[in-house]
Design a protein around this motif. Structure first.
Motif, short mmCIF file in Angstrom:
data_model
loop_
_atom_site.label_atom_id
_atom_site.label_comp_id
_atom_site.label_asym_id
_atom_site.label_seq_id
_atom_site.Cartn_x
_atom_site.Cartn_y
_atom_site.Cartn_z
N VAL A 60 12.41 -2.17 2.71
CA VAL A 60 11.07 -1.97 3.28
C VAL A 60 10.00 -2.34 2.26
O VAL A 60 9.00 -3.00 2.59
N ARG A 61 10.20 -1.92 1.00
CA ARG A 61 9.24 -2.24 -0.05
C ARG A 61 9.15 -3.75 -0.27
O ARG A 61 8.05 -4.30 -0.42
N PHE A 62 10.28 -4.43 -0.26
CA PHE A 62 10.31 -5.89 -0.43
C PHE A 62 9.56 -6.56 0.72
O PHE A 62 8.77 -7.49 0.51
N PHE A 63 9.79 -6.09 1.94
CA PHE A 63 9.11 -6.64 3.12
C PHE A 63 7.60 -6.47 2.99
O PHE A 63 6.83 -7.41 3.23
N LYS A 64 7.16 -5.29 2.59
CA LYS A 64 5.72 -5.03 2.43
C LYS A 64 5.11 -5.93 1.37
O LYS A 64 4.05 -6.53 1.59
N GLU A 65 5.78 -6.04 0.23
CA GLU A 65 5.25 -6.85 -0.88
C GLU A 65 5.12 -8.33 -0.49
O GLU A 65 4.21 -9.02 -0.96
N ASN A 66 6.01 -8.79 0.36
CA ASN A 66 6.00 -10.21 0.72
C ASN A 66 5.17 -10.54 1.94
O ASN A 66 4.90 -11.71 2.21
N PHE A 67 4.75 -9.51 2.69
CA PHE A 67 3.93 -9.77 3.87
C PHE A 67 2.48 -9.36 3.69
O PHE A 67 1.61 -9.84 4.42
N ASN A 68 2.19 -8.47 2.75
CA ASN A 68 0.80 -8.06 2.56
C ASN A 68 -0.02 -9.16 1.94
O ASN A 68 0.48 -9.98 1.16
N LEU A 69 -1.28 -9.19 2.28
CA LEU A 69 -2.20 -10.22 1.80
C LEU A 69 -3.06 -9.67 0.67
O LEU A 69 -3.38 -8.48 0.65
N PRO A 70 -3.45 -10.52 -0.27
CA PRO A 70 -4.30 -10.03 -1.37
C PRO A 70 -5.70 -9.67 -0.89
O PRO A 70 -6.22 -10.24 0.07
N THR A 71 -6.30 -8.70 -1.57
CA THR A 71 -7.68 -8.32 -1.27
C THR A 71 -8.63 -9.42 -1.73
O THR A 71 -8.46 -9.99 -2.81
N ILE A 72 -9.59 -9.76 -0.88
CA ILE A 72 -10.61 -10.73 -1.28
C ILE A 72 -11.93 -9.99 -1.49
O ILE A 72 -12.03 -8.79 -1.22
N GLU A 73 -12.91 -10.69 -1.97
CA GLU A 73 -14.17 -10.05 -2.35
C GLU A 73 -14.83 -9.32 -1.19
O GLU A 73 -15.43 -8.26 -1.36
N THR A 74 -14.67 -9.86 0.01
CA THR A 74 -15.39 -9.29 1.15
C THR A 74 -14.52 -8.45 2.08
O THR A 74 -15.03 -7.82 3.00
N HIS A 75 -13.19 -8.43 1.83
CA HIS A 75 -12.35 -7.72 2.79
C HIS A 75 -11.01 -7.30 2.17
O HIS A 75 -10.49 -7.99 1.29
N THR A 76 -10.50 -6.18 2.65
CA THR A 76 -9.17 -5.71 2.26
C THR A 76 -8.24 -5.83 3.46
O THR A 76 -8.60 -5.42 4.57
N PHE A 77 -7.07 -6.41 3.24
CA PHE A 77 -6.09 -6.56 4.31
C PHE A 77 -4.89 -5.65 4.02
O PHE A 77 -4.52 -5.45 2.87
N GLN A 78 -4.29 -5.12 5.06
CA GLN A 78 -3.07 -4.33 4.89
C GLN A 78 -2.18 -4.53 6.13
O GLN A 78 -2.03 -3.63 6.96
N PRO A 79 -1.57 -5.72 6.24
CA PRO A 79 -0.75 -6.00 7.42
C PRO A 79 0.42 -5.04 7.59
O PRO A 79 0.80 -4.70 8.70
N VAL A 80 1.01 -4.61 6.46
CA VAL A 80 2.16 -3.72 6.52
C VAL A 80 1.80 -2.38 5.87
O VAL A 80 1.38 -2.35 4.71
N VAL A 81 1.95 -1.31 6.61
CA VAL A 81 1.65 0.03 6.09
C VAL A 81 2.95 0.85 6.12
O VAL A 81 3.62 0.92 7.14
N VAL A 82 3.28 1.44 4.97
CA VAL A 82 4.49 2.25 4.86
C VAL A 82 4.10 3.69 4.55
O VAL A 82 3.35 3.94 3.60
N VAL A 83 4.59 4.61 5.34
CA VAL A 83 4.25 6.03 5.20
C VAL A 83 5.52 6.84 5.02
O VAL A 83 6.49 6.67 5.78
N VAL A 84 5.55 7.73 4.03
CA VAL A 84 6.67 8.66 3.87
C VAL A 84 6.40 9.87 4.75
O VAL A 84 5.37 10.54 4.61
N THR A 85 7.30 10.14 5.68
CA THR A 85 7.12 11.25 6.61
C THR A 85 7.19 12.58 5.87
O THR A 85 8.17 12.85 5.16
N PRO A 86 6.17 13.43 5.99
CA PRO A 86 6.21 14.74 5.31
C PRO A 86 7.34 15.60 5.84
O PRO A 86 7.75 15.48 7.00
#
Length: 302
Positions: A60-86
């Motif tokens: 899952v971590r590998f998938f997130k690292e390879n699919f997320n996009l870098p933050t640019i000056e005007t916008h933050t992207f987060q295509p993949v969000v991973v949450v640890v269930t409490p």
């Protein structure tokens, strides 16, 4: 004063950063890629289960690292969000955990309804395309049963409102959640990871269990930063299998300690493997799979 550095060797760190792209790892990645493509229209859920130490979270971590996009000056992207269930998750605690991963500065604030509204707003702003809930078995534990149904409804509504496919990752008993009709239809696809084995069962048309395990060891051997005895030798491979119970997490930790202990130029022997193994496991040296006879090892472990 003596330097008590706790820093690992650079070569150990590099080794641990590498992802071993073995068959089941690639199988999960392919399933996640198919899942994310359903974003927006007829979004489809996915469940990935398996015992601890089989590489679910690493994949899952590998998938997130390879699919997320870098933050640019005007916008933050987060295509993949991973949450640890409490543990003992409620709608509010799961919402708060998700809001925190979405970057909300005050994730605990507000009612469940207002938190849900912030989630959908942030998902749209961050252009989130898939949401992954790890450790989802916390919802199926006995002491969480009374709280399970509202959280399941939350997951269902989250998928409906955001149009994001959702992935549930956890221990094998997490499949109990799919007995709920609200999730069963949306999570028709499940992947169950198993420990490595060396039996002759066919996994694909071309590969047996043993082939997949040896393929993994071969991948490891290609980027090991130290010299070792032949990992593909049947005697060595079976001893590694016995020590690790077929779990990737234990195998990687054994190799980690082996690298840390290694002197430059030394070829790691079975004795070195036994030292590494006993550093990570409370194990009787008389039964150490790297030291006992082949006959004894077969009797004890296979």
């Amino acid at each position: 004063m003596q330097d008590l550095s706790v820093q690992r060797k650079p070569e150990t760190i590099e080794f641990l950063k590498r992802a071993v792209l073995h068959y089941e790892f690639n199988h999960i990645l392919s399933a996640l890629e198919r899942c994310i493509k359903t974003y927006g229209i007829n979004e489809t859920g996915l469940m990935i289960v398996g015992e601890s130490g089989l590489g679910k979270s690493t994949c899952v971590r590998f998938f997130k690292e390879n699919f997320n996009l870098p933050t640019i000056e005007t916008h933050t992207f987060q295509p993949v969000v991973v949450v640890v269930t409490p543990v003992n998750a409620t709608v509010k605690s799961l919402s708060s955990a998700l809001l925190k991963q979405l970057g909300c500065p005050k994730p605990d604030r507000g009612s469940a309804d207002s938190m849900f509204l912030r989630i959908t707003t942030l998902v749209a702003e961050l252009e989130t395309k898939i949401i992954i809930f790890d450790e989802i078995q916390h919802l199926s534990e006995r002491n969480a049963q009374k709280k399970t149904l509202p959280v399941i409804n939350f997951v269902k509504n989250l998928m409906t409102e955001t149009h994001c496919p959702i992935v549930l990752v956890g221990m094998p008993d997490a499949t109990e959640l799919l007995k709920e009709p609200q999730l069963n239809r949306r999570f028709a696809k499940s992947i169950r990871l198993r420990p490595f084995r060396m039996k002759g069962e066919m996994i694909t048309e071309d590969y047996t269990d043993g082939d997949l395990y040896l393929s993994f060891l071969n991948s490891i051997s290609t980027y090991m930063p130290i010299k070792t005895i032949n990992l593909l030798d049947t005697n060595v491979a079976r001893r590694l299998l016995a020590a690790s119970q077929g779990k990737i997490g234990i195998l990687i930790t054994i190799f980690e300690m082996l690298i840390e202990n290694n002197s430059e130029g030394q070829v790691a022997s079975l004795e070195d493997f036994s030292i590494a193994f006993r550093q990570i496991a409370d194990h009787d040296i008389k039964h150490c799979p790297f030291l006992i006879s082949t006959k004894k090892m077969e009797e004890l472990y296979f």
